[in-house]
Design a protein around this motif. Structure first.
Motif, PDB file in Angstrom:
ATOM      1  N   THR A 202       0.831  -1.201   0.000  1.00 61.14           N
ATOM      2  CA  THR A 202       0.000   0.000   0.000  1.00 61.14           C
ATOM      3  C   THR A 202       0.867   1.253   0.000  1.00 61.14           C
ATOM      4  N   SER A 259     -15.047   8.828   4.663  1.00 60.85           N
ATOM      5  CA  SER A 259     -14.132   7.895   4.006  1.00 60.85           C
ATOM      6  C   SER A 259     -14.718   6.493   3.920  1.00 60.85           C
ATOM      7  N   ASP A 260     -15.638   6.132   4.830  1.00 63.91           N
ATOM      8  CA  ASP A 260     -16.290   4.824   4.747  1.00 63.91           C
ATOM      9  C   ASP A 260     -17.235   4.738   3.555  1.00 63.91           C
ATOM     10  N   ASP A 263     -14.348   6.519  -1.889  1.00 62.93           N
ATOM     11  CA  ASP A 263     -12.997   5.998  -2.093  1.00 62.93           C
ATOM     12  C   ASP A 263     -12.019   6.747  -1.190  1.00 62.93           C
ATOM     13  N   ARG A 264     -11.304   6.017  -0.325  1.00 57.18           N
ATOM     14  CA  ARG A 264     -10.411   6.670   0.647  1.00 57.18           C
ATOM     15  C   ARG A 264      -9.261   7.392  -0.051  1.00 57.18           C
ATOM     16  N   GLN A 265      -8.847   6.914  -1.193  1.00 60.02           N
ATOM     17  CA  GLN A 265      -7.775   7.592  -1.920  1.00 60.02           C
ATOM     18  C   GLN A 265      -8.215   8.981  -2.356  1.00 60.02           C
ATOM     19  N   GLY A 312      -6.976   3.362   7.299  1.00 59.19           N
ATOM     20  CA  GLY A 312      -8.149   2.687   6.756  1.00 59.19           C
ATOM     21  C   GLY A 312      -7.941   2.245   5.320  1.00 59.19           C
ATOM     22  N   HIS A 313      -7.288   3.093   4.509  1.00 57.06           N
ATOM     23  CA  HIS A 313      -6.988   2.716   3.120  1.00 57.06           C
ATOM     24  C   HIS A 313      -6.060   1.500   3.087  1.00 57.06           C
ATOM     25  N   ALA A 315      -5.732  -0.775   5.451  1.00 58.29           N
ATOM     26  CA  ALA A 315      -6.453  -1.942   5.958  1.00 58.29           C
ATOM     27  C   ALA A 315      -7.359  -2.538   4.895  1.00 58.29           C
ATOM     28  N   ASP A 316      -7.883  -1.706   3.994  1.00 55.96           N
ATOM     29  CA  ASP A 316      -8.708  -2.229   2.899  1.00 55.96           C
ATOM     30  C   ASP A 316      -7.913  -3.157   1.986  1.00 55.96           C
ATOM     31  N   ARG A 317      -6.601  -2.991   1.950  1.00 57.75           N
ATOM     32  CA  ARG A 317      -5.746  -3.797   1.082  1.00 57.75           C
ATOM     33  C   ARG A 317      -4.871  -4.767   1.862  1.00 57.75           C
ATOM     34  N   ALA A 381      -9.521   3.187  -8.328  1.00 57.78           N
ATOM     35  CA  ALA A 381     -10.403   2.528  -7.371  1.00 57.78           C
ATOM     36  C   ALA A 381     -11.203   1.441  -8.063  1.00 57.78           C
TER      37      ALA A 381
END
Length: 474
Positions: A202, A259-260, A263-265, A312-313, A315-317, A381
């Motif tokens: 990441t 952000s939830d 897209d967090r990016q 959080g971004h 953790a998504d990956r 995304a």
């Protein structure tokens, strides 16, 4: 969230709140004391960076002590060490001594954070983990607000009063953890991922954590210096710093919820652009106390929201089972950025004047925006796929699924009659409900119940004889 879970999370959060009140204004006290002693911004920057170097070292080593002696005793050990280092700073007022004590204090403080974060992560599952971490961040920032407001009171008393009060608070923070029943969550041993592995998994999460360390450390260590050199009194400096932390606390949850849902990016791009615009506004707009307070409130909300969104971004990956290891690795990256921040930004203030702090904020924000935009172009995304609607398969298995309970009951009753009579009934072929016209050959009947106008199976009394469960015959 259950009452049991809240009762489990309350002691560490209360301990963090008490310790955070003192730790929230300790960095400001050190900056003001060194500046009053005539030390240069470079010396102030190095003493401030010692704390963050200790954070980086603790992020790599403190989990071993935690795994060896447990959460409660580890918390007591780390908090007591924080109290000792702070009290010693009140006795010895030398920059070299403060560098060493801040190094040890940072090592102990990140141990406290590691105990509390691992406690909360292990207490709840993925459905409530986000809310637990939100309570963790709110407790930390609320303590920072109270600590900055306490700055004017303790500094007005002079001498070592501020260090004594901070040491007392660090000692008192042990009580909530020590007075609960000796029950703590289990945690598996998890070594932090290497920085190279994190960058591969990441890059956006790593750069977001690193940039957050640079910005947050500058806010805590160099913003009080900027405010003092603009002519503000000590109590007003504490109020302004409280406004910064208040913005971080109040805007934390809305940004996280945003952000939830997006897209967090993209959220990271907008946060970086927002921090850049606020920094330029401080430099270019005619300032008064109220406008400065409002801009610092917004700056705190943007700067302090960068790290949780980046985590959080990441953790998504995160691969399966690597969430805790990734969190530890990002904490290390954040600590490295914090350690590098004062030595990198304080020379900018010496070169460009006090306003160099906000030039550095604006430049860092612009760099983060450029990096996040580049990463988004490289790895867009994911686009959600069309929603799946279940329907009866048009296959032999679909024919088996189409056999209802009424059909089965009819078959059982028919077999019971057959057993009593001893005669073998003649097999009748059901007329097709869906498909081509009737023919002389037996065939399988298919039902598509996804259509409202689809024909329904015949009632139980019309069921053909000889139907067996799973036979595929109709």
């Amino acid at each position: 969230m259950s009452r049991h879970l809240l009762a489990m999370a309350l002691p560490p959060l209360l301990g963090l709140f008490i310790l955070g009140i003192g730790n929230g204004f300790l960095a400001t006290v050190i900056t003001l004391r060194l500046d009053a002693a005539g030390e240069s911004p470079v010396v102030i920057g190095w003493v401030s960076s010692a704390y963050f170097i200790g954070l980086a070292l603790g992020a790599m080593l403190n989990d071993r002590l935690l795994l060896r002696i447990g959460h409660i005793r580890a918390y007591g050990s780390f908090a007591s060490l924080v109290a000792v280092t702070v009290l010693l700073q009140g006795l010895v007022a030398e920059p070299w001594a403060w560098f060493a004590l801040r190094l040890i204090g940072g090592w102990a403080t990140v141990g406290v954070y590691l105990v509390i974060e691992s406690w909360l992560l292990a207490s709840g599952d993925a459905r409530v983990r986000g809310r637990l971490l939100a309570l963790y961040m709110i407790s930390l920032y609320a303590a920072g607000v109270f600590g900055q407001l306490l700055l004017g009171v303790t500094e007005g008393m002079g001498g070592a009063t501020s260090f004594i009060v901070i040491g007392m608070l660090a000692s008192l923070s042990v009580l909530p953890m020590a007075m609960i029943p000796r029950v703590s969550p289990l945690i598996e041993k998890a070594e932090p991922l290497s920085p190279l592995r994190l960058i591969t998994l990441t890059p956006t999460g790593v750069m977001g954590s690193f940039g957050s360390g640079l910005l947050v450390a500058a806010v805590y260590s160099l913003l009080p210096l900027y405010l003092q050199r603009t002519g503000l009194a000590v109590d007003r400096i504490g109020q302004m710093m409280a406004v910064v932390v208040l913005g971080a606390m109040l805007l934390q949850y809305p940004v996280g919820r945003w952000s939830d849902r997006h897209d967090r990016q993209q959220v990271l791009i907008l946060i970086g652009a927002f921090c850049t615009l606020i920094s330029l506004a401080v430099l270019w707009l005619p300032m008064n106390a109220w406008l400065l307070a409002g801009l610092l409130f917004l700056l705190g909300g943007g700067v302090f929201s960068l790290y949780p969104v980046a985590v959080g971004h990441a953790a998504d990956r995160a691969p399966a089972g690597a969430l805790v290891r990734m969190s530890q690795g990002l904490l290390l990256i954040n600590a490295i950025g914090s350690a590098l921040s004062p030595p990198l930004i304080s020379p900018v203030m010496s070169l460009l004047g006090d306003a160099g702090l906000f030039w550095a904020f604006g430049g860092l924000g612009l760099f983060l925006v450029a990096f996040f935009v580049w990463r988004r172009s490289v790895r867009p995304a994911p686009v959600p796929v069309a929603p799946f609607h279940a329907s009866t398969p048009m296959s032999a298995a679909g024919a088996e699924l189409a056999i209802t309970d009424e059909w089965m009951q009819g078959a059982i009753e028919h077999e019971h009659i057959e057993d009593l009579s001893g005669a073998v009934p003649e097999v009748e072929v059901a007329e097709p409900l869906v498909g081509p016209p009737p023919s002389d050959e037996p065939h399988i009947v298919y039902y598509d119940d996804s259509r409202a106008d689809a024909p329904q199976p015949p009632p139980a009394q019309e069921a053909p004889s000889g139907i067996e469960r799973g036979s595929g015959r109709g």
